[in-house]
Design an enzyme around this catalytic site. Structure first.
Site, PDB file in Angstrom:
ATOM      1  N   ARG A 431       0.934  -1.134   0.011  1.00  0.00           N
ATOM      2  CA  ARG A 431       0.121   0.036  -0.053  1.00  0.00           C
ATOM      3  C   ARG A 431       0.817   1.199   0.181  1.00  0.00           C
ATOM      4  O   ARG A 431       1.844   1.435   0.683  1.00  0.00           O
ATOM      5  CB  ARG A 431      -1.063   0.059   1.274  1.00  0.00           C
ATOM      6  N   ARG A 539     -21.929 -16.271  -4.602  1.00  0.00           N
ATOM      7  CA  ARG A 539     -22.386 -15.074  -5.378  1.00  0.00           C
ATOM      8  C   ARG A 539     -21.351 -13.743  -5.208  1.00  0.00           C
ATOM      9  O   ARG A 539     -21.490 -12.787  -6.197  1.00  0.00           O
ATOM     10  CB  ARG A 539     -23.916 -14.414  -4.953  1.00  0.00           C
ATOM     11  N   ASP A 555     -31.440 -11.953  -8.579  1.00  0.00           N
ATOM     12  CA  ASP A 555     -31.863 -13.126  -8.467  1.00  0.00           C
ATOM     13  C   ASP A 555     -32.614 -13.656  -9.795  1.00  0.00           C
ATOM     14  O   ASP A 555     -32.849 -12.792 -10.345  1.00  0.00           O
ATOM     15  CB  ASP A 555     -32.649 -13.202  -6.974  1.00  0.00           C
ATOM     16  N   GLU A 556     -32.809 -14.769  -9.613  1.00  0.00           N
ATOM     17  CA  GLU A 556     -33.271 -15.469 -10.983  1.00  0.00           C
ATOM     18  C   GLU A 556     -34.883 -14.695 -11.331  1.00  0.00           C
ATOM     19  O   GLU A 556     -35.323 -14.813 -12.523  1.00  0.00           O
ATOM     20  CB  GLU A 556     -33.377 -16.585 -11.061  1.00  0.00           C
ATOM     21  N   GLU A 643     -26.619 -13.505   3.157  1.00  0.00           N
ATOM     22  CA  GLU A 643     -25.368 -13.177   2.519  1.00  0.00           C
ATOM     23  C   GLU A 643     -25.624 -11.462   2.099  1.00  0.00           C
ATOM     24  O   GLU A 643     -24.509 -10.886   2.001  1.00  0.00           O
ATOM     25  CB  GLU A 643     -24.843 -13.815   1.269  1.00  0.00           C
ATOM     26  N   ASP A 644     -26.857 -11.332   1.868  1.00  0.00           N
ATOM     27  CA  ASP A 644     -26.902  -9.750   1.363  1.00  0.00           C
ATOM     28  C   ASP A 644     -27.047  -8.787   2.573  1.00  0.00           C
ATOM     29  O   ASP A 644     -26.416  -7.772   2.427  1.00  0.00           O
ATOM     30  CB  ASP A 644     -28.136  -9.787   0.532  1.00  0.00           C
ATOM     31  N   ARG A 721     -32.690 -14.362   9.714  1.00  0.00           N
ATOM     32  CA  ARG A 721     -32.039 -13.165   9.296  1.00  0.00           C
ATOM     33  C   ARG A 721     -31.790 -12.514  10.624  1.00  0.00           C
ATOM     34  O   ARG A 721     -31.033 -11.552  10.613  1.00  0.00           O
ATOM     35  CB  ARG A 721     -33.247 -12.586   8.336  1.00  0.00           C
TER      36      ARG A 721
END
Length: 766
Positions: A431, A539, A555-556, A643-644, A721
């Site tokens: 860095r 993801r 998402d699908e 995960e989100d 959650r």
């Protein structure tokens, strides 16, 4: 003839007079003056001239702070050499780089022996190492080794002093003369000299030490750390005291100090002189003699008055209301008030000659502190008065950044130490000082991702550039049927129609292999299928196929129009460091349960943008996978829809900013079969009004599972959650999420004007 002689004589006389007035020094150098005048012209007074300074102290006493019990400078040098026998150690000579080539930078801590004493502070240090992403329980994989023996307090008068350290470390088969070892120390030496004697030979080990003396410090090898108390938090830590709208740069007091006054011994000289700058108005300097067992034996005429004045002011109040805080040396070079001043946004004025400042290898202290000289104490007030208010504010802001980035917890102090050592292993990928001294800081700017400023989402303004003008759509497919459904086909067509779309990646996380290429729709942009490992954390893996700065996570079963995608991307390009998207959720503190709550109720506040339909920078994939420890990713893989939440928590922890919600036009609910990856809107979640639905369609339950079973499953997912949110808050040590009431709509959105005047007219069509 007589006149001519007269002119010659006058000219000669005038020349001598001019030579006398303007060239006297040159004449004296050539010995034209008497010996008496030659003695008078020497530089006077010479402080080493005993004949002229008979009534003053000897030079040795002047250099020993007036205390004859202290060792002479020669004795101090000899003591340092006895401690640091390998004083010429550098990374190239005393560190084995080959141990780091195979497994990378891994850190191993020795197992603790039974009944081995361990202080609270050293326990926190060992815990921080085990929590880091570099920890390994296998010594064969290790690049760096940490002793389990507590070496923090090496004052042999202390109750936490560990004896026979030399014998213990020599018995370790991995010791190898200290090579590739890191030793932590906060206190060294003892009364009265407080030398840097640790009581054992550190060999070729790297020393991470507080109150480091510059003459003992081995540049590029040792690391200076701050002195912190046993109450310093393990993780998280308290916020700094400077807020955006709290105080102006100039506060009630200009310069303050409140602390002990040493009557004798090392460190007494500076603190005894602090009363000279006290004016009782904007400069407050308070000292007390009441400390130690026999302070009354050494009290002077000022002690009684000083003790009375000392009680008139509260220390915390002075910190809150002062622009500058004096940080003099104590018995040792460092003191606790250094970190206290940083947290309080009170600009430190350092009076500790010879102190190697903490992490000075990486941190530019010239932007956050005033480094003074102990012998020029009386010049400090005039020096700080000359600092412009704009620079004062810049100093205060930098103190808050440094406190939060590197010093607010033991975790950050230890991780900064490890990152500095790691940077030394690969200098070409280390860095820069700019990254260390600019938000979000060196710990959050991974050189493994890039060393170019333009590749990060934080430095576009400083770099004079912007993010790329295209995005990558990243669709996660987890369908139980493992076939192409109508929603994902419509989604691919809508996204590929965007003028800003560069490519579409589909993460196939099903048991069966993906359909052949002929089954996928024809698109104007490349369409790539990536085989996943059926983990939720997949993801956010940093796939090399992602070439653009922007990632559109989908998402699908998400339903979006091309106009929605275009508008959201334009918004994101103005806020590339944030998450910008459509479906939102919020968090709150449940006072009754004494834990954090998670809700999908439609409120004015939001703190989470679900990654079912959201833009963010691809750098966050690297942070998610490489910065976070494996334990957090395992937590994500074990809890539904966690995960989100973790991605939102991570981005908020980095930026200290909330996500941004953009408008949506969806006014109908599209029912789809329940899927493994079914997101918000599961049974058990409160649903928003029909006209205000998220663009991510709610997952409906099939008839067979509706009712009690469906409600129980939805309740379980909602509880997961909640648990995810609380476990993340516990790991970070605080709640990073930031709430916001902002929603961005296109200009003239839903205004009663002609559709031709609107840039995104399709957003308002049902």
């Amino acid at each position: 003839m007589q006149t001519r002689k007269k002119y010659i004589f006058l000219t000669f006389l005038a020349s001598w007079l001019l030579l006398f007035f303007f060239g006297g020094d040159q004449l004296r150098r050539f010995g034209f003056f008497s010996e008496r005048k030659a003695e008078a012209r020497r530089n006077w007074p010479r402080w080493t001239d005993r004949s002229l300074l008979k009534s003053f102290a000897d030079p040795e006493e002047l250099q020993s702070d007036g205390d004859p019990s202290l060792p002479s400078p020669r004795a101090q040098r000899a003591a340092r050499l006895s401690v640091y026998k390998n004083s010429r150690c550098r990374m190239e000579t005393c560190f084995d780089f080959s141990r780091c080539e195979k497994r990378g930078f891994k850190v191993f801590t020795y197992p603790r022996e039974r009944d081995q004493p361990l202080s609270e502070s050293y326990g926190k240090i060992l815990a921080s190492i085990k929590r880091s992403r570099y920890y390994t329980p296998n010594p064969e994989e290790a690049c760096l080794f940490i002793l389990s023996i507590d070496t923090l307090d090496r004052d042999h008068l202390s109750g936490q002093y560990v004896r026979n350290v030399d014998e213990k470390i020599r018995s370790f088969p991995l010791w190898n003369g200290g090579r590739n070892h890191l030793i932590f120390n906060l206190y060294s030496g003892t009364w009265p000299s407080y030398t840097e004697d640790l009581g054992f030979d550190i060999g070729q080990a790297i020393l991470a030490k507080a109150s480091f003396y510059t003459k003992s410090f081995r540049p590029g090898f040792d690391i200076s750390i701050p002195l912190f108390s046993k109450d310093h938090p393990q993780r998280g830590g308290e916020r700094g005291w400077l807020y955006q709208d709290s105080i102006p740069p100039k506060k009630k007091y200009l310069l303050v100090f409140k602390g002990k006054r040493y009557l004798t011994g090392i460190g007494s000289g500076t603190r005894n002189a602090l009363h000279h700058i006290h004016n009782g108005k904007d400069i407050v300097s308070l000292t007390t003699c009441k400390h130690g067992k026999d302070w009354e034996k050494h009290k002077d005429v000022r002690c009684d008055k000083d003790n009375v004045d000392y009680e008139k002011f509260d220390y915390q109040e002075l910190l809150h209301n002062s622009t500058f805080c004096i940080v003099p040396r104590g018995r040792r070079l460092g003191s606790f008030r250094f970190l206290e001043a940083l947290q309080a946004a009170c600009i430190p004025v350092l009076l500790s000659d010879g102190w190697e400042l903490p992490f000075a290898e990486a941190i530019d202290w010239g932007k956050a502190a005033v480094v003074g000289n102990e012998r020029l104490l009386l010049q400090i007030p005039s020096a700080v008065r000359c600092i412009h208010p704009e620079r004062m504010l810049a100093f205060q802001q930098q103190t808050q950044f440094l406190w939060d980035a590197y010093f607010s917890s033991v975790d950050k102090i230890v991780h900064t130490t490890l990152e500095i050592i790691k940077d030394r292993l690969l200098p070409h990928r280390s860095r820069s000082r700019f990254l260390w001294n600019t938000l979000p800081g060196g710990l959050l700017a991974l050189p493994d991702f890039s060393t170019h400023l333009g590749d990060f989402p934080f430095y576009y303004l400083q770099h004079g550039s912007g993010p790329s003008e295209k995005f990558t759509a990243f669709i996660r497919a987890v369908s139980l049927a493992c076939s192409l459904s109508q929603p994902i086909l419509r989604l691919i067509q809508a996204v590929s129609g965007s003028q800003y779309c560069a490519q579409i990646l589909v993460l196939w996380s099903c048991e069966k292999p993906p359909p052949p290429s002929g089954k996928w729709p024809q698109t104007s942009v490349p369409l790539t299928i990536i085989q996943g490992r059926r983990k939720l954390s997949d993801r956010f893996f940093p796939y090399t196929a992602i070439q653009t700065d922007a990632v559109l996570s989908l998402d699908e079963h998400t339903s979006l129009s091309t106009s929605e995608v275009d508008f959201a991307f334009v918004v994101w390009r103005s806020f590339p460091e944030r998450i910008v998207g459509f479906p939102t959720r919020s968090h709150f503190w449940d006072a009754e349960q004494r834990r954090w709550g998670y809700t999908s109720k439609w409120t004015n506040e939001l703190s989470i943008v679900l990654t079912a339909a959201a833009f963010y920078h691809r750098y966050y994939h690297s942070l998610f996978t490489e910065y976070l420890p494996a334990g957090l990713r395992e937590l994500v893989d074990g809890l539904a829809a966690c995960e989100d939440i973790l991605m939102n928590v991570l981005v908020a922890a980095v930026t200290k900013l909330p996500p941004i919600k953009v408008t949506q036009w969806k006014q109908h609910k599209e029912t789809v079969p329940q899927q493994v990856g079914c997101r918000e809107g599961d049974a058990g979640d409160p649903l928003p009004p029909a006209g205000e639905r998220s663009p991510s369609p709610l997952c409906s339950l099939p008839a067979k599972v509706k009712g009690t079973a469906g409600a129980a499953g939805g309740s379980r997912r909602f509880t997961q959650r909640q648990d995810c949110l609380n476990q993340l808050a516990d790991w970070f040590g605080y709640m990073p999420l930031v709430s916001s009431q902002l929603r961005l709509d296109p200009v003239l959105f839903k205004d009663q004007v002609s559709v031709l005047r609107k840039k995104y007219p399709r957003l308002e069509k049902p």
